[in-house]
Design a protein around this motif. Structure first.
Motif, PDB file in Angstrom:
ATOM      1  N   ILE A 161       0.861  -1.193   0.000  1.00 60.89           N
ATOM      2  CA  ILE A 161       0.000   0.000   0.000  1.00 60.89           C
ATOM      3  C   ILE A 161       0.890   1.233   0.000  1.00 60.89           C
ATOM      4  CG2 ILE A 161      -1.807   1.282   1.198  1.00 60.89           C
ATOM      5  CD1 ILE A 161      -2.793  -1.331   2.382  1.00 60.89           C
ATOM      6  N   HIS A 162       0.742   2.037  -1.040  1.00 57.54           N
ATOM      7  CA  HIS A 162       1.492   3.298  -1.187  1.00 57.54           C
ATOM      8  C   HIS A 162       0.503   4.433  -0.945  1.00 57.54           C
ATOM      9  CE1 HIS A 162       3.832   6.587  -2.691  1.00 57.54           C
ATOM     10  NE2 HIS A 162       4.690   5.859  -3.391  1.00 57.54           N
TER      11      HIS A 162
ATOM     12  N   LEU B 134       7.719   1.093 -10.154  1.00 58.16           N
ATOM     13  CA  LEU B 134       6.789   0.382  -9.284  1.00 58.16           C
ATOM     14  C   LEU B 134       6.240  -0.872  -9.946  1.00 58.16           C
ATOM     15  CD1 LEU B 134       4.871   3.449  -7.778  1.00 58.16           C
ATOM     16  CD2 LEU B 134       6.659   2.077  -6.683  1.00 58.16           C
ATOM     17  N   SER B 135       6.336  -0.980 -11.262  1.00 59.44           N
ATOM     18  CA  SER B 135       5.854  -2.180 -11.953  1.00 59.44           C
ATOM     19  C   SER B 135       6.689  -3.408 -11.601  1.00 59.44           C
ATOM     20  CB  SER B 135       5.872  -1.961 -13.466  1.00 59.44           C
ATOM     21  OG  SER B 135       7.210  -1.804 -13.933  1.00 59.44           O
ATOM     22  N   LYS B 136       7.840  -3.215 -10.966  1.00 63.28           N
ATOM     23  CA  LYS B 136       8.689  -4.336 -10.553  1.00 63.28           C
ATOM     24  C   LYS B 136       8.115  -5.083  -9.352  1.00 63.28           C
ATOM     25  CE  LYS B 136      12.823  -1.822 -12.077  1.00 63.28           C
ATOM     26  NZ  LYS B 136      13.030  -2.620 -13.288  1.00 63.28           N
ATOM     27  N   ILE B 137       7.096  -4.509  -8.695  1.00 60.87           N
ATOM     28  CA  ILE B 137       6.518  -5.149  -7.510  1.00 60.87           C
ATOM     29  C   ILE B 137       5.688  -6.348  -7.934  1.00 60.87           C
ATOM     30  CG2 ILE B 137       4.958  -4.833  -5.549  1.00 60.87           C
ATOM     31  CD1 ILE B 137       5.706  -1.853  -5.589  1.00 60.87           C
ATOM     32  N   ASP B 138       6.010  -7.509  -7.393  1.00 61.30           N
ATOM     33  CA  ASP B 138       5.322  -8.751  -7.729  1.00 61.30           C
ATOM     34  C   ASP B 138       4.383  -9.138  -6.586  1.00 61.30           C
ATOM     35  OD1 ASP B 138       4.548 -11.027  -9.042  1.00 61.30           O
ATOM     36  OD2 ASP B 138       6.257 -12.217  -8.341  1.00 61.30           O
ATOM     37  N   ALA B 139       3.434  -8.258  -6.330  1.00 63.24           N
ATOM     38  CA  ALA B 139       2.432  -8.478  -5.281  1.00 63.24           C
ATOM     39  C   ALA B 139       1.264  -7.548  -5.579  1.00 63.24           C
ATOM     40  CB  ALA B 139       3.020  -8.172  -3.897  1.00 63.24           C
ATOM     41  N   PRO B 140       0.080  -7.829  -5.049  1.00 67.24           N
ATOM     42  CA  PRO B 140      -1.016  -6.880  -5.212  1.00 67.24           C
ATOM     43  C   PRO B 140      -0.614  -5.505  -4.675  1.00 67.24           C
ATOM     44  CG  PRO B 140      -1.828  -8.942  -4.301  1.00 67.24           C
ATOM     45  CD  PRO B 140      -0.335  -9.024  -4.281  1.00 67.24           C
ATOM     46  N   VAL B 141      -0.975  -4.455  -5.401  1.00 58.51           N
ATOM     47  CA  VAL B 141      -0.558  -3.099  -5.047  1.00 58.51           C
ATOM     48  C   VAL B 141      -1.773  -2.185  -5.003  1.00 58.51           C
ATOM     49  CG1 VAL B 141       0.907  -1.140  -5.664  1.00 58.51           C
ATOM     50  CG2 VAL B 141       1.675  -3.464  -6.168  1.00 58.51           C
ATOM     51  N   VAL B 142      -1.847  -1.384  -3.954  1.00 62.45           N
ATOM     52  CA  VAL B 142      -2.842  -0.311  -3.853  1.00 62.45           C
ATOM     53  C   VAL B 142      -2.075   1.003  -3.764  1.00 62.45           C
ATOM     54  CG1 VAL B 142      -4.669   0.720  -2.451  1.00 62.45           C
ATOM     55  CG2 VAL B 142      -4.560  -1.763  -2.722  1.00 62.45           C
ATOM     56  N   ILE B 143      -2.308   1.892  -4.703  1.00 59.34           N
ATOM     57  CA  ILE B 143      -1.621   3.188  -4.734  1.00 59.34           C
ATOM     58  C   ILE B 143      -2.665   4.284  -4.830  1.00 59.34           C
ATOM     59  CG2 ILE B 143       0.113   4.602  -5.890  1.00 59.34           C
ATOM     60  CD1 ILE B 143       1.275   2.093  -7.139  1.00 59.34           C
ATOM     61  N   LEU B 144      -2.521   5.310  -4.026  1.00 58.70           N
ATOM     62  CA  LEU B 144      -3.435   6.452  -4.073  1.00 58.70           C
ATOM     63  C   LEU B 144      -2.636   7.733  -4.172  1.00 58.70           C
ATOM     64  CD1 LEU B 144      -4.305   7.354  -0.521  1.00 58.70           C
ATOM     65  CD2 LEU B 144      -3.830   4.956  -0.928  1.00 58.70           C
ATOM     66  N   PRO B 145      -3.242   8.800  -4.669  1.00 58.55           N
ATOM     67  CA  PRO B 145      -2.487  10.035  -4.902  1.00 58.55           C
ATOM     68  C   PRO B 145      -2.327  10.881  -3.644  1.00 58.55           C
ATOM     69  CG  PRO B 145      -4.724  10.288  -5.701  1.00 58.55           C
ATOM     70  CD  PRO B 145      -4.602   8.869  -5.215  1.00 58.55           C
ATOM     71  N   GLY B 146      -1.267  11.695  -3.668  1.00 61.66           N
ATOM     72  CA  GLY B 146      -1.050  12.708  -2.644  1.00 61.66           C
ATOM     73  C   GLY B 146      -1.122  14.092  -3.247  1.00 61.66           C
ATOM     74  N   ASN B 147      -0.871  15.096  -2.422  1.00 68.22           N
ATOM     75  CA  ASN B 147      -0.993  16.474  -2.900  1.00 68.22           C
ATOM     76  C   ASN B 147       0.002  16.800  -4.006  1.00 68.22           C
ATOM     77  OD1 ASN B 147       0.586  16.188  -0.299  1.00 68.22           O
ATOM     78  ND2 ASN B 147       1.336  18.194  -0.935  1.00 68.22           N
ATOM     79  N   HIS B 148       1.214  16.225  -3.951  1.00 75.41           N
ATOM     80  CA  HIS B 148       2.184  16.474  -5.012  1.00 75.41           C
ATOM     81  C   HIS B 148       1.733  15.837  -6.330  1.00 75.41           C
ATOM     82  CE1 HIS B 148       5.775  18.386  -3.089  1.00 75.41           C
ATOM     83  NE2 HIS B 148       5.103  18.024  -2.002  1.00 75.41           N
ATOM     84  N   ASP B 149       1.070  14.715  -6.252  1.00 80.58           N
ATOM     85  CA  ASP B 149       0.567  14.064  -7.462  1.00 80.58           C
ATOM     86  C   ASP B 149      -0.539  14.866  -8.131  1.00 80.58           C
ATOM     87  OD1 ASP B 149       2.231  11.784  -7.019  1.00 80.58           O
ATOM     88  OD2 ASP B 149       0.785  11.082  -5.522  1.00 80.58           O
TER      89      ASP B 149
END
Length: 499
Positions: free
Chosen positions: A38-39, A59-74
């Motif tokens: 979780i990012h 981040l595509s190198k991660i070999d596991a389920p991934v949850v990513i959400l945006p922050g203020n910089h994004d």
């Protein structure tokens, strides 16, 4: 399950982003055998296309389920559109094993502030209802819900942090994951563990800290959190998942206190005299050992209001200690407060229980600050005090309050809350935002009072004060309506130190 939690990678130029550190974190993820990564936002530094391309590639190198959400910089430079193009949905629900992860975008364009609007708030509420039977419920968002220590002046909080906190606690959420402030912090509030991640690979860290991430292990009995820094240091905390309830047998009642705030006494329309007089009568009938006024004594710091306040408060036949709000010391109030009510940092002790005031008000300002010098002085006083139970009181809130826009009114609330919890203070009383609220943070019960007798209050229950009964084994807090005397329970908590 095992969760690998990181935040604030800030992929961008070398001045903002430690590329080598992120590659080492990716290796740690591969070795962790985690069930999900979780990012919690600020994937990029500036929300630009080149940064998103680079972040996706890494981040595509991660070999596991991934949850990513945006922050203020994004969200800068139109970045939320690019986030969806390169990363995925900004908010949603993921089911992984026995867990449900509700991830929510708290960022909006070109602002460091955080906000969860009504549509996303309703999404959270509906998801918590739909997945109420899940053994593990997790909420992830970028902005912190509770103040973070060692992160400078408290700002850029969620505008509606109080409502989000209330929803989380009522929804029986297990974990809340966040980032944003570039400093790791963990609290248990009631039965929910709030975990803030430090900066994973941003060059900007705080308090001389280094980059870090969290590894969270959950089983049927415990939640274990390891904060791992890139220099090899590891901090670990473990929390029982068993719900503890008190059903009876609190022992003997040893102290009764009444907590009031924002009486707004004046000869103007903002003051509700009938509410005040009825409350005074009700307080007399309760026979408390002490009344604590958490500020907002008068409408304005002018002689007329102080004259009225002195006459009205003289009707109380109980010991009273005060701390000022900003309005109490504006205009001539700085001098009038001392003349009518005494010193700013007042205290009371019966030999067993200490109530220590902390002045957080600033002249001619609604914002508050305690400051490092006074924090150290108060902590030294508390450490040296012989009383076995210790409470502090101040005007400004240290936790966000429901039904009010959270503006971070106490500039150093993160540092103060962390210090008081670490010092094993039993009770913290506050009085801003005119809405009652109570919750336990670690071993510290934090209680905010509604307005006693002002038209400016936010509770559908009406103006009120709090009754705090301290037993040998428990602390019970009730809200009592100022006009009619109706009573409702805000909470009961087991005491840290019996006696």
């Amino acid at each position: 399950m095992r969760i690998f939690h990181l935040s604030d990678t800030h992929v961008g130029s070398a001045s903002d982003f430690n590329k080598g550190t992120l590659y080492r974190l990716l290796e740690a993820i591969a070795e962790s055998e985690c069930d999900v990564v979780i990012h919690t936002g600020d994937v990029t530094q500036s929300g630009r296309r080149t940064e998103y391309k680079r972040a996706r590639q890494m981040l595509s190198k991660i070999d596991a389920p991934v949850v990513i959400l945006p922050g203020n910089h994004d969200a800068r430079s139109g970045g939320l559109h690019l986030f969806e193009e390169y990363i995925g949905d900004t908010s949603g629900v993921r089911e992984i094993g026995d867990a449900v992860i509700i991830y929510v975008n708290s960022a909006f364009a070109d602002s460091d502030q955080g906000r969860v609007g009504m549509v996303k708030y309703d999404m959270m509420r509906q998801a918590l209802n739909e997945y109420s039977d899940r053994p593990v419920k997790i909420i992830a968002l970028h902005h912190h819900v509770v103040p973070i220590p060692r992160a400078g002046r408290e700002r850029n909080v969620l505008y509606n942090a109080g409502d989000i906190l209330d929803l989380i606690l009522s929804g029986d959420v297990d974990l809340v994951l966040s980032g944003h402030r570039h400093y790791p912090n963990i609290y248990r509030i009631e039965n929910t563990v709030f975990i803030n991640a430090g900066a994973a690979s941003a060059t900007k860290t705080r308090y001389g800290d280094v980059n870090s991430y969290n590894v969270i292990d959950i089983d049927g009995e415990r939640q274990h959190v390891a904060t791992r820094r890139v220099d090899g240091a590891v901090q670990e905390q473990s929390f029982s998942r068993r719900r503890r309830h008190i059903f009876s047998s609190f022992g003997r009642r040893v102290f009764r206190a009444v907590q009031v705030s924002n009486s707004y006494i004046s000869d103007g329309r903002a003051f509700l005299p009938q509410h005040f007089h009825n409350a005074v009568d009700a307080i007399a009938g309760l026979q408390p050992d002490l009344m604590v006024h958490c500020g907002g004594i008068v409408r304005e710091g002018i002689p007329q209001d102080y004259d009225v306040a002195a006459r009205e408060l003289a009707k109380l036949n109980v010991p009273v200690i005060y701390t000022p709000a900003g309005r109490d010391i504006n205009y001539l109030g700085y001098h009038l407060y001392a003349t009518y009510f005494g010193q700013f940092d007042q205290a009371f002790s019966d030999g067993n229980i200490l109530f220590q005031g902390i002045s957080s008000a600033q002249y001619d300002s609604h914002e508050g600050i305690v400051g490092p010098t006074e924090r150290r002085a108060v902590l030294d006083q508390l450490a040296a005090a012989p009383e076995h139970m210790k409470a502090v009181f101040l005007h400004h809130n240290v936790l966000p309050i429901p039904h009010s826009r959270e503006k971070g009114l106490l500039e150093d609330s993160g540092d103060l809350l962390r210090d008081l919890v670490d010092a094993d203070v039993d009770l913290v009383l506050t009085g801003t935002s005119s809405h009652p609220f109570a919750a336990r943070v670690g071993g510290t019960v934090v209680v905010n009072a509604n307005s006693l007798s002002s038209v400016y209050q936010r509770s559908l229950y009406g103006n009120s004060f709090n009754l705090i009964d301290i037993y040998e084994g428990a602390i019970a807090v009730f809200e009592i309506n100022s006009l009619w005397g109706r009573r409702r329970l805000l909470g009961i908590w087991e005491r840290n130190h019996h006696g």
